[in-house]
Design a protein around this motif. Structure first.
Motif, PDB file in Angstrom:
ATOM      1  N   UNK A 172      13.150  -2.843  -7.789  1.00  0.00           N
ATOM      2  CA  UNK A 172      14.196  -2.733  -6.771  1.00  0.00           C
ATOM      3  C   UNK A 172      14.793  -1.334  -6.842  1.00  0.00           C
ATOM      4  N   UNK A 173      14.705  -0.541  -5.768  1.00  0.00           N
ATOM      5  CA  UNK A 173      15.172   0.847  -5.842  1.00  0.00           C
ATOM      6  C   UNK A 173      16.661   0.978  -6.139  1.00  0.00           C
ATOM      7  N   UNK A 185      13.028   9.444  -8.939  1.00  0.00           N
ATOM      8  CA  UNK A 185      12.030   8.843  -8.049  1.00  0.00           C
ATOM      9  C   UNK A 185      10.625   9.281  -8.431  1.00  0.00           C
ATOM     10  N   UNK A 186      10.478  10.560  -8.780  1.00  0.00           N
ATOM     11  CA  UNK A 186       9.161  11.045  -9.200  1.00  0.00           C
ATOM     12  C   UNK A 186       8.687  10.307 -10.453  1.00  0.00           C
ATOM     13  N   UNK A 187       9.524  10.215 -11.452  1.00  0.00           N
ATOM     14  CA  UNK A 187       9.126   9.575 -12.715  1.00  0.00           C
ATOM     15  C   UNK A 187       8.816   8.094 -12.517  1.00  0.00           C
ATOM     16  N   UNK A 188       9.581   7.432 -11.658  1.00  0.00           N
ATOM     17  CA  UNK A 188       9.325   6.013 -11.411  1.00  0.00           C
ATOM     18  C   UNK A 188       7.950   5.803 -10.788  1.00  0.00           C
ATOM     19  N   UNK A 247      -0.844   1.286  10.708  1.00  0.00           N
ATOM     20  CA  UNK A 247       0.105   0.792  11.730  1.00  0.00           C
ATOM     21  C   UNK A 247       0.885  -0.453  11.320  1.00  0.00           C
ATOM     22  N   UNK A 248       0.743  -0.884  10.071  1.00  0.00           N
ATOM     23  CA  UNK A 248       1.509  -2.028   9.578  1.00  0.00           C
ATOM     24  C   UNK A 248       2.457  -1.571   8.476  1.00  0.00           C
ATOM     25  N   UNK A 249       3.606  -2.264   8.380  1.00  0.00           N
ATOM     26  CA  UNK A 249       4.613  -1.887   7.380  1.00  0.00           C
ATOM     27  C   UNK A 249       3.998  -1.856   5.988  1.00  0.00           C
ATOM     28  N   UNK A 250       4.339  -0.822   5.244  1.00  0.00           N
ATOM     29  CA  UNK A 250       3.761  -0.612   3.912  1.00  0.00           C
ATOM     30  C   UNK A 250       4.868  -0.703   2.861  1.00  0.00           C
ATOM     31  N   UNK A 251       4.610  -1.416   1.790  1.00  0.00           N
ATOM     32  CA  UNK A 251       5.599  -1.600   0.730  1.00  0.00           C
ATOM     33  C   UNK A 251       5.809  -0.305  -0.050  1.00  0.00           C
ATOM     34  N   UNK A 252       7.038  -0.137  -0.530  1.00  0.00           N
ATOM     35  CA  UNK A 252       7.370   0.952  -1.443  1.00  0.00           C
ATOM     36  C   UNK A 252       7.604   0.379  -2.841  1.00  0.00           C
ATOM     37  N   UNK A 253       7.721   1.286  -3.810  1.00  0.00           N
ATOM     38  CA  UNK A 253       8.117   0.930  -5.171  1.00  0.00           C
ATOM     39  C   UNK A 253       7.128  -0.001  -5.879  1.00  0.00           C
ATOM     40  N   UNK A 254       5.860   0.083  -5.508  1.00  0.00           N
ATOM     41  CA  UNK A 254       4.801  -0.617  -6.221  1.00  0.00           C
ATOM     42  C   UNK A 254       3.467   0.001  -5.832  1.00  0.00           C
ATOM     43  N   UNK A 255       2.425  -0.188  -6.642  1.00  0.00           N
ATOM     44  CA  UNK A 255       1.104   0.319  -6.276  1.00  0.00           C
ATOM     45  C   UNK A 255       0.566  -0.392  -5.032  1.00  0.00           C
ATOM     46  N   UNK A 256      -0.102   0.370  -4.181  1.00  0.00           N
ATOM     47  CA  UNK A 256      -0.694  -0.158  -2.945  1.00  0.00           C
ATOM     48  C   UNK A 256      -2.136   0.351  -2.869  1.00  0.00           C
ATOM     49  N   UNK A 257      -3.054  -0.538  -2.477  1.00  0.00           N
ATOM     50  CA  UNK A 257      -4.458  -0.156  -2.322  1.00  0.00           C
ATOM     51  C   UNK A 257      -4.753   0.144  -0.857  1.00  0.00           C
ATOM     52  N   UNK A 258      -5.446   1.245  -0.616  1.00  0.00           N
ATOM     53  CA  UNK A 258      -5.866   1.624   0.732  1.00  0.00           C
ATOM     54  C   UNK A 258      -7.366   1.867   0.746  1.00  0.00           C
ATOM     55  N   UNK A 259      -8.057   1.234   1.685  1.00  0.00           N
ATOM     56  CA  UNK A 259      -9.501   1.450   1.810  1.00  0.00           C
ATOM     57  C   UNK A 259      -9.783   2.827   2.417  1.00  0.00           C
ATOM     58  N   UNK A 260     -10.984   3.303   2.169  1.00  0.00           N
ATOM     59  CA  UNK A 260     -11.393   4.586   2.732  1.00  0.00           C
ATOM     60  C   UNK A 260     -11.208   4.578   4.250  1.00  0.00           C
ATOM     61  N   UNK A 261     -10.649   5.651   4.790  1.00  0.00           N
ATOM     62  CA  UNK A 261     -10.391   5.763   6.217  1.00  0.00           C
ATOM     63  C   UNK A 261      -8.994   5.331   6.622  1.00  0.00           C
TER      64      UNK A 261
END
Length: 317
Positions: A166-167, A37-40, A83-97
């Motif tokens: 796909x995990x 999982x770490x390497x992925x 507070x919204x569902x967040x995807x796993x197993x791919x890059x996700x962008x999060x704004x400051x805050x």
């Protein structure tokens, strides 16, 4: 640029692939319990092994204080981003805050939070991994705590974010597992009944299970055919030792460097992540394989990692 730990979760530490080259001085390897999982996560963020966050059974809540790209791997901790569902197993962008909340794991024991560019802590003896008992590595040598502020790099928004892996193609979080092993150095010193029990009965992970080792409870104690005196010798991740009580202990990422108990088996490398995802009271059956089979499996896995890296590079670039 930083991220803040709002809630630490359970045994939340900074890890990489471990601290190599210092065992002769009594310094443990440590590193991610579920190295797959770490390497992925590192491959999905297109970076070399860096400092990532490992958490156990209950995940942390963190705030990103700058624009951040992150990736979640390992067990499903029902992540929520603002507070919204967040995807796993791919890059996700999060704004400051933005606030990322990781909850309790239903199946599986360990998850990983990877940050684009890695968490900006210094290496100790060549590794970012936290060695809690010695108080070195990671962030100040301790599990992450409420209020800790970790330095990270600011990231730009993603150009492509509509893909994921796909995990189930890579990891297992089943709590009824088959773990493959090869014979340990003292395998032939155990009774025929004990050798049969190793392969043909079910073992339970007891509550005494942590990053140092898993104590297993079987349907019958394992016993040597005759008394045996052993000198301490090198052990590794997945070594299955049998103390005098007959209930085996499988050594894990924070294992000691040497051990003196008889070794009935060794978990093969490709199944260590499956073992790391077991919660207390999980059920385990062991399957004996040859050294040649174990080697073929790790070679196959390494080829798959290489292919995935090429695929990800092709998608993103």
């Amino acid at each position: 640029m930083t991220m803040t730990i709002l809630k630490p979760g359970l045994l939340t530490t900074i890890q990489d692939l471990g601290r190599r080259g210092s065992q002769q001085y009594g310094v443990i390897v440590s590193g991610a319990m579920d190295a797959t999982s770490y390497r992925l996560g590192e491959i999905l963020l297109q970076q070399e092994p860096s400092a990532a966050i490992e958490f156990t059974l209950v995940g942390p809540t963190v705030q990103f204080n700058c624009d951040t790209v992150f990736c979640l791997t390992g067990a499903d901790f029902h992540p929520l981003l603002n507070s919204e569902a967040c995807a796993m197993w791919r890059p996700v962008f999060a704004e400051a805050g933005s606030i990322l909340k990781l909850q309790s794991s239903v199946s599986g024991a360990r998850g990983y939070l990877h940050i684009k560019g890695g968490i900006q802590v210094e290496k100790t003896l060549g590794s970012y991994s936290t060695y809690i008992r010695a108080g070195i590595g990671g962030y100040k040598g301790h599990p992450l705590q409420k209020g800790d502020v970790l330095p990270i790099l600011e990231s730009a928004p993603l150009q492509k974010d509509n893909w994921a892996i796909h995990p189930k193609d890579w990891i297992s979080t089943s709590q009824d597992a088959v773990i493959r092993v090869v014979k340990g150095t003292e395998y032939d010193r155990f009774t025929d009944e004990s050798k049969a029990a190793l392969e043909n009965t079910t073992f339970t992970v007891t509550k005494d299970a942590d990053r140092m080792g898993y104590r297993m409870e079987g349907e019958q104690p394992l016993a040597l055919a005759e008394k045996l005196e052993l000198l301490s010798e090198a052990v590794t991740f997945g070594t299955m030792q049998v103390p005098s009580g007959g209930h085996p202990i499988i050594l894990m990422a924070d294992r000691q460097t040497t051990g003196g108990y008889p070794k009935i088996a060794q978990v093969i490398s490709v199944d260590l992540p499956k073992l790391a995802q077991l919660q207390p009271f999980a059920k385990v059956r062991f399957e004996l394989v040859t050294l040649e089979e174990a080697q073929e499996l790790i070679i196959k896995q390494e080829k798959e990692f290489g292919l995935l890296k090429k695929i990800v590079d092709g998608i993103v670039n």
